[in-house]
Design a protein around this motif. Structure first.
Motif, PDB file in Angstrom:
ATOM      1  N   ASN A  96       0.746  -1.208  -0.226  1.00 53.45           N
ATOM      2  CA  ASN A  96      -0.123   0.059  -0.102  1.00 53.45           C
ATOM      3  C   ASN A  96       0.778   1.209  -0.086  1.00 53.45           C
ATOM      4  O   ASN A  96       0.437   2.224   0.078  1.00 53.45           O
ATOM      5  CB  ASN A  96      -0.898   0.075   1.362  1.00 53.45           C
ATOM      6  CG  ASN A  96      -1.829  -1.131   1.142  1.00 53.45           C
ATOM      7  OD1 ASN A  96      -2.706  -1.269  -0.050  1.00 53.45           O
ATOM      8  ND2 ASN A  96      -2.124  -1.976   2.404  1.00 53.45           N
ATOM      9  N   ASP A  97       2.181   1.028  -0.030  1.00 56.13           N
ATOM     10  CA  ASP A  97       3.176   2.285   0.068  1.00 56.13           C
ATOM     11  C   ASP A  97       4.286   1.956  -0.363  1.00 56.13           C
ATOM     12  O   ASP A  97       5.214   1.760   0.610  1.00 56.13           O
ATOM     13  CB  ASP A  97       3.000   2.678   1.469  1.00 56.13           C
ATOM     14  CG  ASP A  97       3.840   4.307   1.718  1.00 56.13           C
ATOM     15  OD1 ASP A  97       4.090   4.839   0.699  1.00 56.13           O
ATOM     16  OD2 ASP A  97       4.236   4.362   2.778  1.00 56.13           O
ATOM     17  N   PHE A  98       4.740   1.942  -1.690  1.00 55.01           N
ATOM     18  CA  PHE A  98       6.134   1.585  -2.181  1.00 55.01           C
ATOM     19  C   PHE A  98       6.251   2.633  -3.559  1.00 55.01           C
ATOM     20  O   PHE A  98       5.195   3.122  -3.835  1.00 55.01           O
ATOM     21  CB  PHE A  98       6.287   0.189  -2.404  1.00 55.01           C
ATOM     22  CG  PHE A  98       5.654  -0.405  -3.648  1.00 55.01           C
ATOM     23  CD1 PHE A  98       6.106  -0.561  -4.788  1.00 55.01           C
ATOM     24  CD2 PHE A  98       4.205  -0.803  -3.354  1.00 55.01           C
ATOM     25  CE1 PHE A  98       5.548  -1.059  -5.918  1.00 55.01           C
ATOM     26  CE2 PHE A  98       3.504  -1.345  -4.328  1.00 55.01           C
ATOM     27  CZ  PHE A  98       4.106  -1.222  -5.731  1.00 55.01           C
ATOM     28  N   TYR A  99       7.286   2.424  -3.808  1.00 57.99           N
ATOM     29  CA  TYR A  99       7.530   3.453  -5.089  1.00 57.99           C
ATOM     30  C   TYR A  99       8.188   2.562  -6.311  1.00 57.99           C
ATOM     31  O   TYR A  99       8.433   1.475  -6.223  1.00 57.99           O
ATOM     32  CB  TYR A  99       8.805   4.343  -4.744  1.00 57.99           C
ATOM     33  CG  TYR A  99       8.516   5.360  -3.678  1.00 57.99           C
ATOM     34  CD1 TYR A  99       8.137   6.843  -4.390  1.00 57.99           C
ATOM     35  CD2 TYR A  99       8.347   5.080  -2.556  1.00 57.99           C
ATOM     36  CE1 TYR A  99       7.836   7.700  -3.668  1.00 57.99           C
ATOM     37  CE2 TYR A  99       7.957   6.323  -1.514  1.00 57.99           C
ATOM     38  CZ  TYR A  99       7.921   7.546  -2.071  1.00 57.99           C
ATOM     39  OH  TYR A  99       7.465   8.435  -1.478  1.00 57.99           O
ATOM     40  N   SER A 100       7.788   3.098  -7.555  1.00 51.36           N
ATOM     41  CA  SER A 100       7.674   2.400  -8.621  1.00 51.36           C
ATOM     42  C   SER A 100       8.373   3.199  -9.799  1.00 51.36           C
ATOM     43  O   SER A 100       7.696   4.378 -10.049  1.00 51.36           O
ATOM     44  CB  SER A 100       6.371   1.524  -9.312  1.00 51.36           C
ATOM     45  OG  SER A 100       6.448   1.238 -10.648  1.00 51.36           O
ATOM     46  N   ASN A 101       9.326   3.022 -10.600  1.00 52.57           N
ATOM     47  CA  ASN A 101       9.931   3.770 -11.626  1.00 52.57           C
ATOM     48  C   ASN A 101       9.684   2.833 -12.962  1.00 52.57           C
ATOM     49  O   ASN A 101      10.665   1.962 -12.988  1.00 52.57           O
ATOM     50  CB  ASN A 101      11.218   4.122 -11.397  1.00 52.57           C
ATOM     51  CG  ASN A 101      11.615   5.146 -12.316  1.00 52.57           C
ATOM     52  OD1 ASN A 101      11.099   5.609 -12.953  1.00 52.57           O
ATOM     53  ND2 ASN A 101      13.086   5.183 -12.331  1.00 52.57           N
ATOM     54  N   VAL A 102       8.864   3.373 -14.046  1.00 53.78           N
ATOM     55  CA  VAL A 102       8.947   2.718 -15.040  1.00 53.78           C
ATOM     56  C   VAL A 102       9.939   3.319 -16.269  1.00 53.78           C
ATOM     57  O   VAL A 102       9.755   4.367 -16.678  1.00 53.78           O
ATOM     58  CB  VAL A 102       7.237   2.738 -15.715  1.00 53.78           C
ATOM     59  CG1 VAL A 102       7.426   1.927 -17.034  1.00 53.78           C
ATOM     60  CG2 VAL A 102       6.660   2.084 -14.724  1.00 53.78           C
ATOM     61  N   LEU A 103      10.761   2.204 -16.772  1.00 53.03           N
ATOM     62  CA  LEU A 103      11.828   2.831 -17.716  1.00 53.03           C
ATOM     63  C   LEU A 103      11.131   2.262 -19.304  1.00 53.03           C
ATOM     64  O   LEU A 103      11.052   1.096 -19.081  1.00 53.03           O
ATOM     65  CB  LEU A 103      13.192   2.524 -17.241  1.00 53.03           C
ATOM     66  CG  LEU A 103      13.810   2.688 -15.934  1.00 53.03           C
ATOM     67  CD1 LEU A 103      14.986   2.094 -15.870  1.00 53.03           C
ATOM     68  CD2 LEU A 103      13.692   4.009 -15.732  1.00 53.03           C
ATOM     69  N   ILE A 104      11.045   3.149 -19.985  1.00 50.18           N
ATOM     70  CA  ILE A 104      10.809   2.593 -21.397  1.00 50.18           C
ATOM     71  C   ILE A 104      12.126   2.932 -22.382  1.00 50.18           C
ATOM     72  O   ILE A 104      12.676   4.185 -22.523  1.00 50.18           O
ATOM     73  CB  ILE A 104       9.750   3.205 -21.820  1.00 50.18           C
ATOM     74  CG1 ILE A 104       8.472   3.212 -20.898  1.00 50.18           C
ATOM     75  CG2 ILE A 104       9.251   2.930 -23.455  1.00 50.18           C
ATOM     76  CD1 ILE A 104       7.462   3.943 -21.328  1.00 50.18           C
ATOM     77  N   TYR A 105      12.429   2.005 -22.935  1.00 50.31           N
ATOM     78  CA  TYR A 105      13.753   1.934 -23.791  1.00 50.31           C
ATOM     79  C   TYR A 105      13.257   1.814 -25.244  1.00 50.31           C
ATOM     80  O   TYR A 105      12.198   0.908 -25.669  1.00 50.31           O
ATOM     81  CB  TYR A 105      14.708   0.879 -23.365  1.00 50.31           C
ATOM     82  CG  TYR A 105      15.706   1.384 -22.433  1.00 50.31           C
ATOM     83  CD1 TYR A 105      16.934   1.907 -22.700  1.00 50.31           C
ATOM     84  CD2 TYR A 105      15.584   1.111 -20.991  1.00 50.31           C
ATOM     85  CE1 TYR A 105      17.797   2.616 -21.686  1.00 50.31           C
ATOM     86  CE2 TYR A 105      16.538   1.700 -19.921  1.00 50.31           C
ATOM     87  CZ  TYR A 105      17.588   2.177 -20.536  1.00 50.31           C
ATOM     88  OH  TYR A 105      18.403   2.630 -19.532  1.00 50.31           O
ATOM     89  N   TYR A 106      13.995   2.546 -26.180  1.00 53.40           N
ATOM     90  CA  TYR A 106      13.699   2.309 -27.621  1.00 53.40           C
ATOM     91  C   TYR A 106      14.992   1.742 -28.350  1.00 53.40           C
ATOM     92  O   TYR A 106      15.954   2.442 -28.075  1.00 53.40           O
ATOM     93  CB  TYR A 106      13.060   3.477 -28.237  1.00 53.40           C
ATOM     94  CG  TYR A 106      12.760   3.453 -29.848  1.00 53.40           C
ATOM     95  CD1 TYR A 106      11.516   2.693 -30.095  1.00 53.40           C
ATOM     96  CD2 TYR A 106      13.766   3.567 -30.703  1.00 53.40           C
ATOM     97  CE1 TYR A 106      11.558   2.305 -31.677  1.00 53.40           C
ATOM     98  CE2 TYR A 106      13.625   3.642 -32.035  1.00 53.40           C
ATOM     99  CZ  TYR A 106      12.470   2.726 -32.518  1.00 53.40           C
ATOM    100  OH  TYR A 106      12.319   2.922 -34.021  1.00 53.40           O
ATOM    101  N   VAL A 107      14.862   0.840 -29.176  1.00 54.44           N
ATOM    102  CA  VAL A 107      16.058  -0.011 -29.623  1.00 54.44           C
ATOM    103  C   VAL A 107      15.968   0.311 -31.323  1.00 54.44           C
ATOM    104  O   VAL A 107      15.115  -0.102 -31.882  1.00 54.44           O
ATOM    105  CB  VAL A 107      16.357  -1.256 -29.273  1.00 54.44           C
ATOM    106  CG1 VAL A 107      17.587  -1.778 -30.027  1.00 54.44           C
ATOM    107  CG2 VAL A 107      16.208  -1.378 -27.818  1.00 54.44           C
ATOM    108  N   ASP A 108      16.979   1.030 -31.922  1.00 52.76           N
ATOM    109  CA  ASP A 108      16.930   1.045 -33.382  1.00 52.76           C
ATOM    110  C   ASP A 108      18.108   0.326 -33.860  1.00 52.76           C
ATOM    111  O   ASP A 108      19.317   0.773 -33.712  1.00 52.76           O
ATOM    112  CB  ASP A 108      16.907   2.469 -33.697  1.00 52.76           C
ATOM    113  CG  ASP A 108      16.847   2.777 -35.130  1.00 52.76           C
ATOM    114  OD1 ASP A 108      16.577   1.689 -35.929  1.00 52.76           O
ATOM    115  OD2 ASP A 108      17.094   4.020 -35.514  1.00 52.76           O
TER     116      ASP A 108
END
Length: 472
Positions: A92-104
């Motif tokens: 009910n109380d934590f942190y999340s970091n969503v990383l989005i990578y793009y590969v070409d």
């Protein structure tokens, strides 16, 4: 005869100080029980059951196999529940970091000729595989100062497939040339620290990927760090807690069904495993010894307190007059030095604490006060000669007796010192010829019953008891 038990009271403060003065006995008992317990611990730690000598039936072997299997499941689950990040996070109380990578990878198809193969899927998997490694686990553990037992689970802070174990929590947005990495953390700071480690690992690993897969670009498109609450994580945690409970019940059921031979076999196997994990049995022995020392001291404390309660020895002078209906003329310090004891200064510390709130009077002053009171009482009752007796009269000391006799002589009072009138016929005869009786009793040595019988004897023979002096 007066029943002294009707008036006798237990002074808890005096009892506690009396116990403290027995500190040598308490420590000795602690050491003795510690040695016994330590020996027992050594025996248990080194006791070996030869597995090869245990004869097992086929069904017993099967029971053992099932038991050890459930034991392994239970221990694995217990370890996971205690140390895995996904189990220690507050759902009910934590942190999340969503990383989005793009590969070409600069792949292009020119119809109608296809002259190269698109390796984007392999390239993305290679990048993902470079993240959840032992090196990353060590870096996370070092950064977050994690417990040693948590290191093997450290990469759980990194979610590459958006799942908690087997539970899918988010629909993957990996598509075409993009992939997602989700970082979890107890705090915003820890979440960002782990994110920085992942970002650095991908950036540092790109040259090796170029060498393996050819020229390509990888770009961090976005990162979204925020505080979250996740019901799916709570469901995942509950599932693992329920699994542990289920394994425990099954393990206990299997243990109850083991025969004696099977149980001995299992204990031998478990002990062998423990000995592989521990280099020595010193810890077990020390634990037993410490517990034994504490129990030994407690036992000694209890026995001393019990002896104090049930003992009928004269303890303190408080209440003496009320108990025996005899005037207490005063107290004199013990003239006997007794045996020399080691660490005598500790006894002196306790004695100072005991006498902290008491008015300490020098021996000469105490003797002078006693002589004055005897003189006044003797003058009042026309007493000219006094016979000193008591159940512990021998503790008076020859020098103190002479000094007391000399001081009373100056007041025209003759003092003669004898033995106990309960055990010495000549002293009893002398007592009957004296006009007054003076009692001397030693604290912690004289018995209430003897004092009471002594006073009863004086009453029957119409002997006048001037008063009593207690030797402390």
């Amino acid at each position: 005869m007066k029943n002294y038990n009707d008036a006798r009271e237990i002074n808890l403060v005096d009892m506690l100080w009396s116990i403290c003065l027995k500190w040598r006995s308490i420590i000795l008992w602690g050491i003795i029980i510690a040695l016994i317990a330590g020996g027992l611990g050594y025996y248990n730690a080194t006791k070996v059951i030869d597995i090869e000598t245990i004869e097992l039936k086929e069904d017993e072997e099967q029971d053992i196999e099932y038991y050890l299997a459930y034991k392994s499941l239970y221990e694995t689950q217990e370890d996971y529940n205690d140390y895995a990040p996904l189990m220690t996070l507050d759902a009910n109380d934590f942190y999340s970091n969503v990383l989005i990578y793009y590969v070409d990878n600069h792949y292009a198809v020119e119809y109608p000729v296809v002259d190269e193969k698109d390796n984007i899927a392999s390239l993305i998997q290679a990048y993902k595989g470079s993240i959840k490694t032992e090196a990353m686990a060590d870096d996370i553990a070092s950064t977050l100062d994690m417990d040693v037992k948590s290191i093997s689970y450290a990469t759980e802070y990194i979610d590459l497939d958006n799942v908690y174990g087997d539970t899918v929590i988010h629909k993957s947005i990996d598509e075409n040339n993009s992939f997602v990495i989700t970082i979890y953390g107890d705090t915003k700071e820890s979440c960002q620290q782990i994110s920085d480690l992942v970002i650095a690992t991908i950036a540092n690993g790109q040259p090796a990927m170029v060498e393996q897969f050819g020229e390509h670009d990888i770009t961090l498109v976005s990162q979204d760090l925020q505080k979250v609450a996740d019901i799916d994580l709570a469901t995942y945690q509950k599932k693992n807690i329920d699994n542990l409970t289920s394994y425990k019940v099954s393990l206990e059921t299997k243990a109850e069904g083991l025969s004696r031979a099977a149980a001995d076999y299992v204990n031998a196997v478990v002990k062998a495993e423990e000995e592989e994990e521990e280099e020595s049995n010193l810890g077990t022995i020390v634990k037993y010894a410490i517990i034994g020392f504490i129990l030994g001291m407690f036992l000694a404390f209890f026995i001393i307190a019990l002896k104090y309660i049930i003992s009928n020895r004269l303890r303190i002078t408080d209440g003496f007059e009320k108990m025996f209906d005899v005037k207490l003329l005063g107290c004199l310090p013990n003239q006997s030095q007794g045996k020399k004891k080691i660490f005598r200064f500790i006894d002196n510390i306790f004695i100072k604490k005991i006498n902290k709130n008491k008015r300490i009077i020098a021996t000469e002053d105490s003797l002078s006060m006693i002589v004055s009171q005897i003189g006044l009482l003797a003058k009042k009752d026309n007493i000219t000669d006094i016979f000193a007796t008591g159940t512990t009269i021998s503790e008076l000391g020859e020098e103190l007796a002479k000094e007391l006799s000399k001081s009373l002589k100056e007041k025209d009072i003759d003092l003669s010192v004898g033995q106990s009138i309960l055990s010495d016929a000549s002293s009893l005869e002398k007592a009957t010829n004296a006009s007054g009786i003076l009692l001397f009793e030693k604290a912690n040595k004289a018995h209430y019953g003897d004092i009471s019988r002594q006073l009863d004897t004086c009453e029957r023979l119409n002997l006048k008891v001037v008063g009593a002096v207690v030797i402390e």
